[in-house]
Design a protein around this motif. Structure first.
Motif, short mmCIF file in Angstrom:
data_model
loop_
_atom_site.label_atom_id
_atom_site.label_comp_id
_atom_site.label_asym_id
_atom_site.label_seq_id
_atom_site.Cartn_x
_atom_site.Cartn_y
_atom_site.Cartn_z
N LEU A 149 0.83 -1.19 0.00
CA LEU A 149 0.00 0.00 0.00
C LEU A 149 0.88 1.26 0.00
CD1 LEU A 149 -2.65 -1.13 2.63
CD2 LEU A 149 -3.14 -0.58 0.25
N PRO A 150 0.40 2.35 -0.59
CA PRO A 150 1.15 3.60 -0.54
C PRO A 150 1.35 4.07 0.90
CG PRO A 150 -0.63 3.72 -2.14
CD PRO A 150 -0.85 2.47 -1.35
N THR A 151 2.28 4.98 1.07
CA THR A 151 2.64 5.40 2.43
C THR A 151 1.56 6.19 3.13
OG1 THR A 151 3.81 7.29 1.48
CG2 THR A 151 5.12 5.35 2.06
N TYR A 152 0.55 6.71 2.41
CA TYR A 152 -0.54 7.37 3.12
C TYR A 152 -1.43 6.36 3.84
CZ TYR A 152 -2.84 6.55 -1.44
OH TYR A 152 -3.30 6.00 -2.62
N TYR A 153 -1.32 5.06 3.50
CA TYR A 153 -2.03 4.02 4.23
C TYR A 153 -1.10 3.23 5.15
CZ TYR A 153 -6.49 4.47 1.74
OH TYR A 153 -7.69 4.92 1.26
N VAL A 154 0.04 2.82 4.63
CA VAL A 154 1.01 2.11 5.46
C VAL A 154 2.29 2.95 5.44
CG1 VAL A 154 2.31 -0.03 5.81
CG2 VAL A 154 -0.08 -0.12 5.12
N MET A 155 2.43 3.72 6.51
CA MET A 155 3.41 4.79 6.57
C MET A 155 4.79 4.25 6.91
SD MET A 155 0.87 7.06 8.98
CE MET A 155 1.98 8.46 9.21
N ASP A 156 5.82 5.01 6.56
CA ASP A 156 7.15 4.71 7.10
C ASP A 156 7.11 4.90 8.61
OD1 ASP A 156 8.52 4.00 4.75
OD2 ASP A 156 8.77 6.10 4.20
N LEU A 157 7.70 3.99 9.33
CA LEU A 157 7.57 3.94 10.78
C LEU A 157 8.01 5.24 11.45
CD1 LEU A 157 6.86 2.10 13.23
CD2 LEU A 157 9.28 1.43 13.27
N ALA A 158 9.04 5.87 10.93
CA ALA A 158 9.62 7.04 11.61
C ALA A 158 8.95 8.35 11.22
CB ALA A 158 11.11 7.11 11.32
N LYS A 159 7.99 8.30 10.29
CA LYS A 159 7.40 9.55 9.80
C LYS A 159 5.97 9.71 10.29
CE LYS A 159 10.07 10.20 5.53
NZ LYS A 159 9.95 10.39 4.06
N ASN A 160 5.58 10.98 10.55
CA ASN A 160 4.18 11.27 10.81
C ASN A 160 3.49 11.55 9.47
OD1 ASN A 160 4.42 14.09 10.13
ND2 ASN A 160 5.21 14.49 12.20
N MET A 161 2.17 11.85 9.50
CA MET A 161 1.45 12.00 8.25
C MET A 161 1.85 13.27 7.50
SD MET A 161 -0.51 10.47 6.14
CE MET A 161 -1.53 9.22 6.94
N ALA A 162 2.12 14.34 8.22
CA ALA A 162 2.55 15.57 7.54
C ALA A 162 3.89 15.35 6.84
CB ALA A 162 2.65 16.71 8.56
N GLU A 163 4.79 14.62 7.49
CA GLU A 163 6.08 14.30 6.86
C GLU A 163 5.92 13.32 5.71
OE1 GLU A 163 8.71 14.79 10.99
OE2 GLU A 163 7.90 12.83 10.39
N THR A 164 4.92 12.46 5.79
CA THR A 164 4.68 11.46 4.74
C THR A 164 4.26 12.12 3.44
OG1 THR A 164 4.10 9.72 6.32
CG2 THR A 164 3.19 9.51 4.09
N VAL A 165 3.36 13.10 3.52
CA VAL A 165 2.83 13.68 2.29
C VAL A 165 3.68 14.84 1.76
CG1 VAL A 165 0.50 12.96 2.92
CG2 VAL A 165 1.22 15.32 3.40
N ALA A 166 4.56 15.41 2.59
CA ALA A 166 5.32 16.58 2.17
C ALA A 166 6.12 16.35 0.88
CB ALA A 166 6.25 17.04 3.30
N PRO A 167 6.79 15.20 0.71
CA PRO A 167 7.54 15.01 -0.54
C PRO A 167 6.65 14.87 -1.78
CG PRO A 167 8.31 13.51 1.18
CD PRO A 167 7.03 14.10 1.67
N GLU A 168 5.36 14.65 -1.57
CA GLU A 168 4.44 14.48 -2.70
C GLU A 168 3.71 15.77 -3.06
OE1 GLU A 168 5.02 11.74 -3.99
OE2 GLU A 168 5.97 10.81 -2.25
N MET A 169 4.12 16.88 -2.46
CA MET A 169 3.46 18.16 -2.72
C MET A 169 3.52 18.47 -4.22
SD MET A 169 1.95 20.67 -1.12
CE MET A 169 1.55 22.41 -1.31
N PRO A 170 2.38 18.74 -4.85
CA PRO A 170 2.42 19.07 -6.28
C PRO A 170 3.10 20.41 -6.53
CG PRO A 170 0.21 19.40 -5.39
CD PRO A 170 1.01 18.75 -4.30
N SER A 171 3.52 20.61 -7.75
CA SER A 171 4.19 21.85 -8.12
C SER A 171 3.19 23.01 -8.15
CB SER A 171 4.82 21.70 -9.51
OG SER A 171 3.79 21.57 -10.49
N LYS A 172 3.71 24.22 -8.15
CA LYS A 172 2.85 25.40 -8.25
C LYS A 172 2.03 25.36 -9.53
CE LYS A 172 5.74 28.52 -5.49
NZ LYS A 172 6.56 29.77 -5.50
N GLU A 173 2.65 24.87 -10.60
CA GLU A 173 1.94 24.79 -11.87
C GLU A 173 0.80 23.77 -11.79
OE1 GLU A 173 5.79 26.54 -12.25
OE2 GLU A 173 5.25 24.55 -11.49
#
Length: 387
Positions: free
Chosen positions: A239-263
């Motif tokens: 499952l993607p990390t928004y369902y089965v997260m990396d153990l050391a990360k919280n949800m805000a840290e999980t989604v931060a690298p997936e932030m879409p571009s300004k465009e």
């Protein structure tokens, strides 16, 4: 309470409050209110959403002749009367009390029954229980983005056998022991830290929600779901990390690298920034704990005995399932999608996976969702004609 800002709604929808519903003052969005005598539809949102999540489908349903009501559910938005204390009483957030909220609301509007209860995400669970517990009131049900497996079973044929030892689900230890250590989001959402992690996210609530909604949408191109074979650590790790997260990360840290571009944000038509700004303002004001209490009710196991009251019962009113084809939520619990169709719902008229939609199906593809809901209501014999 200071005056709340206006909600950016289509002209066909109004915002109002309904007092004294099971201890709550419920904020409701309403469409099709101009004429009396219309059949009613009740729309129940999920997490982290609001009644506002239905804004794109409510006008079409009202135009077809329905009175459409969508509440901010207990724990959310402008509805008040609930307690978000982590150390407070969880019982008001259990599923049977959420059904009581729904019953009280439709009764307050003067309805003995509604033509359909329609639920998305965690609201799908509430809708399913509404139809299971009170099929006389909730005469059909549309489940969206979260399938329903039926009530938990009672222990059977145990009188002459040794008592089974109670033990924790080992999958959580095994997830943590994987080469890439992981944890399940529902158990993370049940921790004391989860609310603060999101409410005080380093990127801010607005950008946190942008990343979260993007990550679970069809816009995130890696969302290509497939059924899981078993409730095991190895399978859940698919499952993607928004369902089965990396153990050391919280949800805000999980989604931060997936932030879409300004465009990409500027080009987003299903959730433009001006609409996301309403979500972020509401969650900045309330925090997330009200919604997280629902997850805690589930992971604690404390309310399973109450739900076992309906063990062996099925949803027998007309039902359908609608989800995005790019939504992993359909498969996140192995076997549930299949059980819904085989045993949990005995009168399921359709299962629809909409291409070009992820988890936020009624926002990503509102025209198709509206069409499918109206088709379902016709099939269920709930067509009001032209109101």
């Amino acid at each position: 309470m200071p005056a709340l800002p206006d909600i950016p709604l289509p002209a066909a929808i109004r915002s109002r409050f309904v007092e004294d519903i099971n201890g709550l003052r419920i904020h409701v969005l309403e469409a099709g209110f101009e004429t009396k005598g219309r059949p009613c539809l009740l729309l129940l949102h999920g997490f982290p959403e609001l009644a506002y999540s239905w804004r794109k489908v409510m006008p079409a349903l009202a135009a077809a002749g329905y009175h459409v009501i969508a509440p901010d559910q207990r724990g959310y938005g402008r509805t008040t009367g609930w307690d978000a204390d982590y150390d407070g009483d969880l019982a008001p957030f259990r599923l049977t009390n959420l059904v009581r909220d729904a019953l009280g609301l439709v009764s307050a509007f003067g309805y003995r029954s509604v033509d359909a209860v329609i639920g998305h995400d965690f609201g799908s669970s509430v809708a399913a229980w509404c139809a299971l517990v009170r099929p006389d009131v909730f005469r059909s049900v549309a489940l969206m983005s979260a399938p329903f497996a039926g009530p938990p079973p009672l222990p059977f044929d145990t009188a002459d056998k040794p008592a089974a030892p109670k033990r924790d689900d080992p999958v959580h230890r095994r997830l943590a022991a994987l080469p890439r250590p992981r944890k399940h989001y529902q158990w993370y959402y049940s921790t004391r830290e989860a609310n603060a992690d999101m409410h005080h996210a380093s990127q801010g609530v607005h950008d946190f929600l942008r990343g979260y909604y993007h990550h679970k949408s069809a816009d995130w191109k890696a969302n290509e779901p497939t059924p899981l074979q078993s409730w095991t650590a190895g399978e859940l790790a698919n499952l993607p990390t928004y369902y089965v997260m990396d153990l050391a990360k919280n949800m805000a840290e999980t989604v931060a690298p997936e932030m879409p571009s300004k465009e990409a944000i500027a080009a987003n038509t299903w959730l433009p920034d001006r609409e996301l700004a309403f979500y972020s303002a509401e969650y900045e004001r309330t925090g997330f704990q009200g919604g997280l209490q629902w997850y805690r009710c589930g992971t604690s196991g404390a309310f399973i005995p109450e739900l076992q009251t309906w063990s062996g019962r099925s949803i027998d009113v007309p039902s359908c399932f609608i989800a995005g084809k790019q939504d992993w939520g359909t498969y996140q619990r192995p076997g549930v999608f299949e059980a819904m169709q085989k045993t949990a719902c005995t009168n399921m008229t359709g299962v629809h996976l909409i291409d070009g939609a992820g988890h936020w199906v009624q926002q990503e593809q509102p025209d198709e969702v509206s069409r499918l809901l109206l088709e379902f209501l016709r099939q269920a014999g709930r067509d009001p004609g032209c109101g």
